[in-house]
Design a protein around this motif. Structure first.
Motif, PDB file in Angstrom:
ATOM      1  N   ARG A  27       0.819  -1.213   0.000  1.00 42.59           N
ATOM      2  CA  ARG A  27       0.000   0.000   0.000  1.00 42.59           C
ATOM      3  C   ARG A  27       0.850   1.259   0.000  1.00 42.59           C
ATOM      4  N   SER A  30      -0.428   4.927   0.234  1.00 46.97           N
ATOM      5  CA  SER A  30      -0.915   5.461   1.515  1.00 46.97           C
ATOM      6  C   SER A  30       0.198   6.012   2.411  1.00 46.97           C
ATOM      7  N   LEU A 100       1.534   5.579   7.691  1.00 49.91           N
ATOM      8  CA  LEU A 100       0.380   5.841   6.827  1.00 49.91           C
ATOM      9  C   LEU A 100      -0.418   7.053   7.299  1.00 49.91           C
TER      10      LEU A 100
END
Length: 122
Positions: A27, A30, A100
């Motif tokens: 991810r 993010s 994040l």
């Protein structure tokens, strides 16, 4: 989930240079900041440097200011740490980390790599 893999550690003489790299996967879109921390034998892990993925602002521990430079390549999802004028006290396992979100603790991170060993001989 974010996976982080460090590379570039090794043995160097005092006064020398090393460049650490950290590749992020998962991810990565993010991630708001990435950083480097280190843990010397018998000591607690400490902050070294960090960089925001947006804007690129950086922050350094006083002990490495003027010697280390952190940079990021958002297109490649990598962060690097250029270490110059290395000292024996820089010997440690260096960890890459990513966050994040922005926490109240400016050094709080969500994900960590497994670390890479840097040894500086005198």
């Amino acid at each position: 989930q974010v996976q982080l893999v460090e590379s570039g550690g090794g043995l160097v003489q005092a006064g020398g240079s090393l460049r650490l790299s950290c590749a992020a996967s998962g991810r990565t879109f993010s991630i708001v900041k990435m950083g480097w921390f280190r843990q010397a034998p018998g000591k607690e892990r400490e902050f070294v440097a960090k960089v925001r993925t947006s804007g690129g602002s950086t922050d350094y521990a006083d002990s490495v200011k003027g010697r280390f430079t952190v940079s990021r390549d958002n297109a490649k999802n990598t962060v690097s740490l250029q270490m110059n004028s290395l000292k024996p006290e820089d010997t440690a396992v260096y960890y890459c980390a990513a966050a994040l979100v922005f926490y109240s603790d400016p050094n709080a991170m969500d994900y960590w790599g497994k670390g890479t060993l840097v040894t500086v001989s005198s």
